[in-house]
Design an enzyme around this catalytic site. Structure first.
Site, PDB file in Angstrom:
ATOM      1  N   SER A  43       0.852  -1.192   0.000  1.00 18.72           N
ATOM      2  CA  SER A  43       0.000   0.000   0.000  1.00 18.72           C
ATOM      3  C   SER A  43       0.883   1.235   0.000  1.00 18.72           C
ATOM      4  O   SER A  43       1.657   1.454   0.934  1.00 18.72           O
ATOM      5  CB  SER A  43      -0.894   0.005   1.246  1.00 18.72           C
ATOM      6  OG  SER A  43      -1.413   1.312   1.418  1.00 18.72           O
ATOM      7  N   HIS A  87      -1.517  -1.055  -3.970  1.00 20.84           N
ATOM      8  CA  HIS A  87      -2.789  -0.711  -3.340  1.00 20.84           C
ATOM      9  C   HIS A  87      -2.873   0.798  -3.139  1.00 20.84           C
ATOM     10  O   HIS A  87      -1.985   1.396  -2.537  1.00 20.84           O
ATOM     11  CB  HIS A  87      -2.838  -1.438  -1.994  1.00 20.84           C
ATOM     12  CG  HIS A  87      -4.072  -1.281  -1.181  1.00 20.84           C
ATOM     13  ND1 HIS A  87      -5.223  -1.994  -1.421  1.00 20.84           N
ATOM     14  CD2 HIS A  87      -4.342  -0.510  -0.090  1.00 20.84           C
ATOM     15  CE1 HIS A  87      -6.137  -1.681  -0.513  1.00 20.84           C
ATOM     16  NE2 HIS A  87      -5.632  -0.767   0.308  1.00 20.84           N
ATOM     17  N   ASP A  94      -4.917   3.733  -1.430  1.00 16.62           N
ATOM     18  CA  ASP A  94      -5.900   4.034  -0.383  1.00 16.62           C
ATOM     19  C   ASP A  94      -6.517   5.393  -0.647  1.00 16.62           C
ATOM     20  O   ASP A  94      -5.874   6.426  -0.468  1.00 16.62           O
ATOM     21  CB  ASP A  94      -5.216   4.034   0.993  1.00 16.62           C
ATOM     22  CG  ASP A  94      -4.986   2.625   1.493  1.00 16.62           C
ATOM     23  OD1 ASP A  94      -5.961   1.852   1.521  1.00 16.62           O
ATOM     24  OD2 ASP A  94      -3.841   2.308   1.865  1.00 16.62           O
ATOM     25  N   MET A 146      -9.037   8.212   0.359  1.00 11.66           N
ATOM     26  CA  MET A 146      -9.762   8.686   1.554  1.00 11.66           C
ATOM     27  C   MET A 146     -10.293  10.089   1.318  1.00 11.66           C
ATOM     28  O   MET A 146      -9.562  10.953   0.827  1.00 11.66           O
ATOM     29  CB  MET A 146      -8.812   8.708   2.750  1.00 11.66           C
ATOM     30  CG  MET A 146      -8.100   7.393   2.992  1.00 11.66           C
ATOM     31  SD  MET A 146      -6.959   7.558   4.375  1.00 11.66           S
ATOM     32  CE  MET A 146      -6.312   5.889   4.459  1.00 11.66           C
ATOM     33  N   HIS A 199      -8.732   1.143  -3.093  1.00  7.22           N
ATOM     34  CA  HIS A 199      -9.580   0.898  -1.924  1.00  7.22           C
ATOM     35  C   HIS A 199     -10.319   2.207  -1.643  1.00  7.22           C
ATOM     36  O   HIS A 199      -9.718   3.172  -1.181  1.00  7.22           O
ATOM     37  CB  HIS A 199      -8.651   0.473  -0.777  1.00  7.22           C
ATOM     38  CG  HIS A 199      -9.309   0.335   0.549  1.00  7.22           C
ATOM     39  ND1 HIS A 199      -8.588   0.249   1.721  1.00  7.22           N
ATOM     40  CD2 HIS A 199     -10.616   0.252   0.902  1.00  7.22           C
ATOM     41  CE1 HIS A 199      -9.424   0.131   2.733  1.00  7.22           C
ATOM     42  NE2 HIS A 199     -10.654   0.138   2.279  1.00  7.22           N
ATOM     43  N   MET A 226     -12.280   4.466   0.277  1.00  4.15           N
ATOM     44  CA  MET A 226     -12.819   4.860   1.586  1.00  4.15           C
ATOM     45  C   MET A 226     -13.496   6.218   1.400  1.00  4.15           C
ATOM     46  O   MET A 226     -13.068   7.236   1.950  1.00  4.15           O
ATOM     47  CB  MET A 226     -11.684   4.926   2.615  1.00  4.15           C
ATOM     48  CG  MET A 226     -11.160   3.538   2.991  1.00  4.15           C
ATOM     49  SD  MET A 226      -9.572   3.610   3.819  1.00  4.15           S
ATOM     50  CE  MET A 226      -8.486   3.577   2.395  1.00  4.15           C
ATOM     51  N   MET A 232     -11.051  -5.573   6.418  1.00  6.61           N
ATOM     52  CA  MET A 232     -10.228  -4.598   7.135  1.00  6.61           C
ATOM     53  C   MET A 232      -9.819  -5.201   8.478  1.00  6.61           C
ATOM     54  O   MET A 232     -10.664  -5.662   9.245  1.00  6.61           O
ATOM     55  CB  MET A 232     -11.010  -3.304   7.390  1.00  6.61           C
ATOM     56  CG  MET A 232     -11.210  -2.424   6.179  1.00  6.61           C
ATOM     57  SD  MET A 232      -9.703  -2.035   5.268  1.00  6.61           S
ATOM     58  CE  MET A 232      -8.713  -1.187   6.505  1.00  6.61           C
ATOM     59  N   GLY A 253      -8.566   4.396   7.649  1.00 12.07           N
ATOM     60  CA  GLY A 253      -8.271   5.817   7.768  1.00 12.07           C
ATOM     61  C   GLY A 253      -6.794   6.128   7.909  1.00 12.07           C
ATOM     62  O   GLY A 253      -6.343   7.179   7.478  1.00 12.07           O
ATOM     63  N   PHE A 254      -6.054   5.211   8.493  1.00 14.86           N
ATOM     64  CA  PHE A 254      -4.640   5.483   8.745  1.00 14.86           C
ATOM     65  C   PHE A 254      -3.798   4.221   8.575  1.00 14.86           C
ATOM     66  O   PHE A 254      -4.263   3.122   8.871  1.00 14.86           O
ATOM     67  CB  PHE A 254      -4.448   6.008  10.181  1.00 14.86           C
ATOM     68  CG  PHE A 254      -5.210   7.274  10.432  1.00 14.86           C
ATOM     69  CD1 PHE A 254      -4.659   8.513  10.102  1.00 14.86           C
ATOM     70  CD2 PHE A 254      -6.503   7.232  10.940  1.00 14.86           C
ATOM     71  CE1 PHE A 254      -5.382   9.687  10.306  1.00 14.86           C
ATOM     72  CE2 PHE A 254      -7.237   8.392  11.140  1.00 14.86           C
ATOM     73  CZ  PHE A 254      -6.671   9.624  10.826  1.00 14.86           C
ATOM     74  N   GLY A 255      -2.565   4.433   8.127  1.00 10.94           N
ATOM     75  CA  GLY A 255      -1.604   3.343   8.114  1.00 10.94           C
ATOM     76  C   GLY A 255      -0.970   3.210   9.492  1.00 10.94           C
ATOM     77  O   GLY A 255      -1.200   4.043  10.375  1.00 10.94           O
ATOM     78  N   GLY A 256      -0.207   2.154   9.676  1.00  7.47           N
ATOM     79  CA  GLY A 256       0.582   2.001  10.897  1.00  7.47           C
ATOM     80  C   GLY A 256      -0.184   1.629  12.147  1.00  7.47           C
ATOM     81  O   GLY A 256       0.313   1.801  13.254  1.00  7.47           O
ATOM     82  N   ASP A 281      -6.248  -6.296   5.063  1.00  3.81           N
ATOM     83  CA  ASP A 281      -5.652  -4.954   4.971  1.00  3.81           C
ATOM     84  C   ASP A 281      -5.593  -4.289   6.341  1.00  3.81           C
ATOM     85  O   ASP A 281      -6.624  -4.042   6.957  1.00  3.81           O
ATOM     86  CB  ASP A 281      -6.505  -4.109   4.013  1.00  3.81           C
ATOM     87  CG  ASP A 281      -5.929  -2.720   3.766  1.00  3.81           C
ATOM     88  OD1 ASP A 281      -4.772  -2.474   4.142  1.00  3.81           O
ATOM     89  OD2 ASP A 281      -6.659  -1.886   3.181  1.00  3.81           O
ATOM     90  N   GLY A 282      -4.370  -3.997   6.775  1.00  2.00           N
ATOM     91  CA  GLY A 282      -4.172  -3.261   8.020  1.00  2.00           C
ATOM     92  C   GLY A 282      -3.364  -4.051   9.030  1.00  2.00           C
ATOM     93  O   GLY A 282      -3.768  -5.141   9.430  1.00  2.00           O
ATOM     94  N   GLY A 283      -2.209  -3.529   9.389  1.00  4.21           N
ATOM     95  CA  GLY A 283      -1.395  -4.171  10.426  1.00  4.21           C
ATOM     96  C   GLY A 283      -0.771  -5.495  10.015  1.00  4.21           C
ATOM     97  O   GLY A 283      -0.417  -6.307  10.873  1.00  4.21           O
ATOM     98  N   GLY A 290       1.316  -1.755   4.156  1.00  5.10           N
ATOM     99  CA  GLY A 290       1.863  -0.416   3.957  1.00  5.10           C
ATOM    100  C   GLY A 290       3.165  -0.241   4.719  1.00  5.10           C
ATOM    101  O   GLY A 290       4.263  -0.330   4.146  1.00  5.10           O
TER     102      GLY A 290
END
Ligand code: DX5
Ligand code: ZN
Length: 218
Positions: A8, A33, A35, A37, A66, A68, A137, A142-145, A175-177, A197
């Site tokens: 991402s 990917h 993102d 937003m 993606h 959002m 998800m 809304g946020f990476g990391g 997707d995420g973490g 990401g």
């Protein structure tokens, strides 16, 4: 189904995006990917179709978007026109998700559907005949990391069972973490697309990290 690694670019260095893209490409990125937003559906603003178009000009790796965003149908044609091959609207964003997914296909792209962490897997059943993949998800969008939500593992397993009974060729994206530490377990649970990401672009050596993640997801 062959597992695919999807960096991402949200976590990439936007002042030198091409260098990060090329490094991930050398490592063997299967997709990129994007993102998207809108500051409304999620509390953050990222970028639009013009970045997709610029990405398309510098890489042959396929792109997914993606979405959002609150009004996916207003933007789907623009992303597809910019060269995005796979579009993931959110099931929570559309009062008529069937129409949204149908629109993606009518414009010649492949369709996915995205579920927030608290959205039940049964919400994909009405569009299974139109989609190629379901994106779960594993953080709040809304946020990476952010930190991976552990209950996603069970959700992947349950979704795999549902799909095997109804449409086995549909892939599961997570997707995420996603990290080097959890990617192997996510694969075992039944995921096919791994969106990462920070794990990719915050690594000291992006190319090597992509290679290591690909090894760990086998
Ligand atoms: C979050 C995005 C993710 C994000 C993942 O809203 O949908 O794609 O970029 O970032 P990491 O891998 O850092 O959690
Ligand atoms: Zn995403």
């Amino acid at each position: 189904m062959k597992p695919l690694l999807t960096p991402s670019i949200l976590a990439a260095n936007f002042s030198n995006l091409e260098a990060d893209i090329k490094a991930a490409e050398r490592g063997g990125a299967d997709y990129f990917h994007l993102d998207i937003m809108d500051g409304h559906f999620v509390p953050n603003i990222s970028f639009g179709p013009w970045v997709a178009r610029q990405m398309k000009a510098i890489t042959d790796v396929p792109l997914d978007a993606h979405l959002m965003i609150t009004n996916p149908r207003e933007y789907i044609p623009r992303f597809i026109d910019a060269g995005v091959e796979l579009i993931y609207p959110h099931v929570e964003a559309s009062f008529d998700v069937y129409r949204t997914v149908q629109m993606v296909r009518d414009h010649g792209a492949r369709a996915g559907i995205t579920l927030n962490p608290a959205t039940p897997i049964s919400s994909v059943e009405g569009v299974l005949n139109l989609i190629d993949s379901v994106l779960l998800m594993s953080v709040c969008p809304g946020f990476g990391g952010q930190k991976f939500i552990p209950s996603t593992i069970q959700k992947i397993t349950d979704l795999r069972t549902l799909l095997d009974n109804q449409k086995p060729e549909v892939r599961i994206a997570v997707d995420g973490g996603v990290t080097l530490e959890n990617i192997g377990n996510l694969r075992k649970a039944g995921a096919d697309f791994f969106i990462a990401g920070s794990a990719v672009f915050k690594a000291p050596d992006i190319e090597k990290r992509v290679r290591d993640l690909k090894k760990a997801m086998q």
